[in-house]
Design a protein around this motif. Structure first.
Motif, PDB file in Angstrom:
ATOM      1  N   ARG A 160       1.324   0.618  13.557  1.00  0.00           N
ATOM      2  CA  ARG A 160       0.040   0.432  12.883  1.00  0.00           C
ATOM      3  C   ARG A 160      -0.960   1.331  13.597  1.00  0.00           C
ATOM      4  NH1 ARG A 160      -0.023  -4.390   9.756  1.00  0.00           N
ATOM      5  NH2 ARG A 160       1.595  -5.846  10.422  1.00  0.00           N
ATOM      6  N   VAL A 161      -1.742   2.054  12.818  1.00  0.00           N
ATOM      7  CA  VAL A 161      -2.744   2.945  13.412  1.00  0.00           C
ATOM      8  C   VAL A 161      -4.108   2.621  12.832  1.00  0.00           C
ATOM      9  CG1 VAL A 161      -1.105   4.818  13.847  1.00  0.00           C
ATOM     10  CG2 VAL A 161      -2.346   4.750  11.684  1.00  0.00           C
ATOM     11  N   GLY A 162      -5.124   3.180  13.470  1.00  0.00           N
ATOM     12  CA  GLY A 162      -6.486   3.033  12.984  1.00  0.00           C
ATOM     13  C   GLY A 162      -6.709   3.917  11.768  1.00  0.00           C
ATOM     14  N   PRO A 163      -7.924   4.368  11.595  1.00  0.00           N
ATOM     15  CA  PRO A 163      -8.255   5.161  10.404  1.00  0.00           C
ATOM     16  C   PRO A 163      -7.402   6.421  10.280  1.00  0.00           C
ATOM     17  CG  PRO A 163     -10.230   4.612  11.663  1.00  0.00           C
ATOM     18  CD  PRO A 163      -9.061   4.186  12.487  1.00  0.00           C
ATOM     19  N   LEU A 164      -7.049   6.717   9.041  1.00  0.00           N
ATOM     20  CA  LEU A 164      -6.316   7.938   8.732  1.00  0.00           C
ATOM     21  C   LEU A 164      -7.293   8.958   8.165  1.00  0.00           C
ATOM     22  CD1 LEU A 164      -3.233   6.378   6.914  1.00  0.00           C
ATOM     23  CD2 LEU A 164      -3.337   7.209   9.257  1.00  0.00           C
ATOM     24  N   SER A 165      -7.082  10.216   8.502  1.00  0.00           N
ATOM     25  CA  SER A 165      -7.894  11.310   7.959  1.00  0.00           C
ATOM     26  C   SER A 165      -7.055  12.069   6.943  1.00  0.00           C
ATOM     27  CB  SER A 165      -8.300  12.284   9.069  1.00  0.00           C
ATOM     28  OG  SER A 165      -9.054  11.626  10.061  1.00  0.00           O
ATOM     29  N   LEU A 166      -7.664  12.420   5.830  1.00  0.00           N
ATOM     30  CA  LEU A 166      -6.959  13.203   4.822  1.00  0.00           C
ATOM     31  C   LEU A 166      -6.719  14.605   5.357  1.00  0.00           C
ATOM     32  CD1 LEU A 166      -5.855  13.453   1.931  1.00  0.00           C
ATOM     33  CD2 LEU A 166      -8.154  14.175   1.243  1.00  0.00           C
ATOM     34  N   LEU A 167      -5.450  15.017   5.398  1.00  0.00           N
ATOM     35  CA  LEU A 167      -5.103  16.369   5.833  1.00  0.00           C
ATOM     36  C   LEU A 167      -5.058  17.318   4.644  1.00  0.00           C
ATOM     37  CD1 LEU A 167      -4.189  18.350   8.053  1.00  0.00           C
ATOM     38  CD2 LEU A 167      -1.841  17.643   7.532  1.00  0.00           C
ATOM     39  N   GLY A 168      -4.403  16.904   3.569  1.00  0.00           N
ATOM     40  CA  GLY A 168      -4.306  17.777   2.414  1.00  0.00           C
ATOM     41  C   GLY A 168      -3.365  17.238   1.360  1.00  0.00           C
ATOM     42  N   VAL A 169      -3.242  17.998   0.292  1.00  0.00           N
ATOM     43  CA  VAL A 169      -2.348  17.671  -0.815  1.00  0.00           C
ATOM     44  C   VAL A 169      -1.339  18.804  -0.915  1.00  0.00           C
ATOM     45  CG1 VAL A 169      -2.191  17.259  -3.300  1.00  0.00           C
ATOM     46  CG2 VAL A 169      -4.154  16.384  -2.003  1.00  0.00           C
ATOM     47  N   TYR A 170      -0.064  18.447  -0.918  1.00  0.00           N
ATOM     48  CA  TYR A 170       1.015  19.435  -0.926  1.00  0.00           C
ATOM     49  C   TYR A 170       1.787  19.297  -2.234  1.00  0.00           C
ATOM     50  CZ  TYR A 170      -0.310  20.273   3.818  1.00  0.00           C
ATOM     51  OH  TYR A 170      -1.035  20.625   4.932  1.00  0.00           O
ATOM     52  N   ASP A 171       1.822  20.405  -2.983  1.00  0.00           N
ATOM     53  CA  ASP A 171       2.370  20.334  -4.332  1.00  0.00           C
ATOM     54  C   ASP A 171       3.221  21.540  -4.715  1.00  0.00           C
ATOM     55  OD1 ASP A 171       0.359  22.218  -4.445  1.00  0.00           O
ATOM     56  OD2 ASP A 171      -0.669  21.331  -6.155  1.00  0.00           O
ATOM     57  N   THR A 172       3.740  22.257  -3.742  1.00  0.00           N
ATOM     58  CA  THR A 172       4.547  23.440  -4.046  1.00  0.00           C
ATOM     59  C   THR A 172       5.765  23.039  -4.876  1.00  0.00           C
ATOM     60  OG1 THR A 172       3.858  24.464  -1.980  1.00  0.00           O
ATOM     61  CG2 THR A 172       5.843  25.355  -3.031  1.00  0.00           C
ATOM     62  N   PRO A 173       5.958  23.680  -6.026  1.00  0.00           N
ATOM     63  CA  PRO A 173       7.139  23.365  -6.828  1.00  0.00           C
ATOM     64  C   PRO A 173       8.417  23.550  -6.003  1.00  0.00           C
ATOM     65  CG  PRO A 173       5.607  24.711  -8.082  1.00  0.00           C
ATOM     66  CD  PRO A 173       5.095  24.680  -6.662  1.00  0.00           C
ATOM     67  N   GLY A 174       9.340  22.608  -6.153  1.00  0.00           N
ATOM     68  CA  GLY A 174      10.608  22.683  -5.436  1.00  0.00           C
ATOM     69  C   GLY A 174      10.574  22.092  -4.036  1.00  0.00           C
ATOM     70  N   ARG A 175       9.448  21.517  -3.618  1.00  0.00           N
ATOM     71  CA  ARG A 175       9.341  20.964  -2.252  1.00  0.00           C
ATOM     72  C   ARG A 175      10.270  19.784  -2.041  1.00  0.00           C
ATOM     73  NH1 ARG A 175       6.138  16.572  -1.461  1.00  0.00           N
ATOM     74  NH2 ARG A 175       5.611  17.221   0.658  1.00  0.00           N
ATOM     75  N   ASP A 176      10.715  19.153  -3.125  1.00  0.00           N
ATOM     76  CA  ASP A 176      11.602  17.992  -3.046  1.00  0.00           C
ATOM     77  C   ASP A 176      12.714  18.187  -4.071  1.00  0.00           C
ATOM     78  OD1 ASP A 176      12.810  15.427  -3.359  1.00  0.00           O
ATOM     79  OD2 ASP A 176      10.960  14.451  -2.724  1.00  0.00           O
ATOM     80  N   PRO A 177      13.979  18.153  -3.643  1.00  0.00           N
ATOM     81  CA  PRO A 177      15.074  18.380  -4.594  1.00  0.00           C
ATOM     82  C   PRO A 177      15.217  17.283  -5.648  1.00  0.00           C
ATOM     83  CG  PRO A 177      15.948  17.806  -2.434  1.00  0.00           C
ATOM     84  CD  PRO A 177      14.462  17.974  -2.274  1.00  0.00           C
ATOM     85  N   ARG A 178      14.539  16.146  -5.476  1.00  0.00           N
ATOM     86  CA  ARG A 178      14.625  15.063  -6.468  1.00  0.00           C
ATOM     87  C   ARG A 178      13.767  15.336  -7.693  1.00  0.00           C
ATOM     88  NH1 ARG A 178      13.398  10.594  -1.956  1.00  0.00           N
ATOM     89  NH2 ARG A 178      11.927  12.264  -1.521  1.00  0.00           N
ATOM     90  N   GLY A 179      12.878  16.335  -7.600  1.00  0.00           N
ATOM     91  CA  GLY A 179      12.022  16.642  -8.734  1.00  0.00           C
ATOM     92  C   GLY A 179      10.608  16.968  -8.292  1.00  0.00           C
ATOM     93  N   TRP A 180       9.728  17.034  -9.244  1.00  0.00           N
ATOM     94  CA  TRP A 180       8.342  17.426  -9.015  1.00  0.00           C
ATOM     95  C   TRP A 180       7.601  16.320  -8.264  1.00  0.00           C
ATOM     96  CZ3 TRP A 180       4.243  17.771 -13.445  1.00  0.00           C
ATOM     97  CH2 TRP A 180       3.063  18.330 -12.950  1.00  0.00           C
TER      98      TRP A 180
END
Length: 153
Positions: free
Chosen positions: A73-93
């Motif tokens: 369990r951690v304290g506050p999380l900071s938004l780092l970014g959104v990652y959406d490169t096509p093909g980043r996951d072999p299960r699909g988009w």
């Protein structure tokens, strides 16, 4: 009901979250990783994370996945970014919303849920990472270097 049945012809990505947890030890910065227990990339090291559940907010999913996979369990999380490169996951988009957490020391962790192990790694000893998590860790370290107050490890 699928998108086309609702009159929406646009396909939708699967939404995921990942968390980069950086720890500070006297010997240097460390990153928390989990060893994947299931395909894809079974046995490979990755960031803690997973799929956002139906009607769940990403701000709830990130700490839930971190807790489920590592027991941490951690304290506050900071938004780092959104990652959406096509093909980043072999299960699909997939589109991943990635958060950053900083912790003091190296809190105890354990692999759980779909992670067979959880461990802290020194930056110089990082293994090859699944998905695009190598890029994400590099981005987190760059962001951390410019956003961390001076004099804090």
């Amino acid at each position: 009901m699928d998108a086309a049945a609702c009159g929406n012809p646009f396909p939708r990505p699967m939404l995921t979250v990942d968390v980069v947890v950086l720890g500070a030890e006297a010997s240097g910065r460390r990153v928390l990783l989990v060893q994947r227990g299931k395909p894809p990339f079974a046995g490979a090291w990755a960031l803690p994370g997973g799929f956002v559940e139906e009607a769940e907010q990403v701000t709830e999913a990130a700490p839930r996945e971190l807790l489920e996979e590592t027991g941490l369990r951690v304290g506050p999380l900071s938004l780092l970014g959104v990652y959406d490169t096509p093909g980043r996951d072999p299960r699909g988009w997939t589109v991943s919303v990635v958060y950053l957490a900083r912790v003091k020391g190296e809190p105890a962790v354990r692999g759980s849920d779909d992670a067979s192990d959880a461990r802290w790694f020194a930056l110089k000893d990082l293994p090859a990472l699944a998905f695009d998590h190598g890029r994400i860790v590099a981005d987190a370290l760059a962001w951390d270097a410019v956003s961390r107050p001076a004099g804090r490890g």
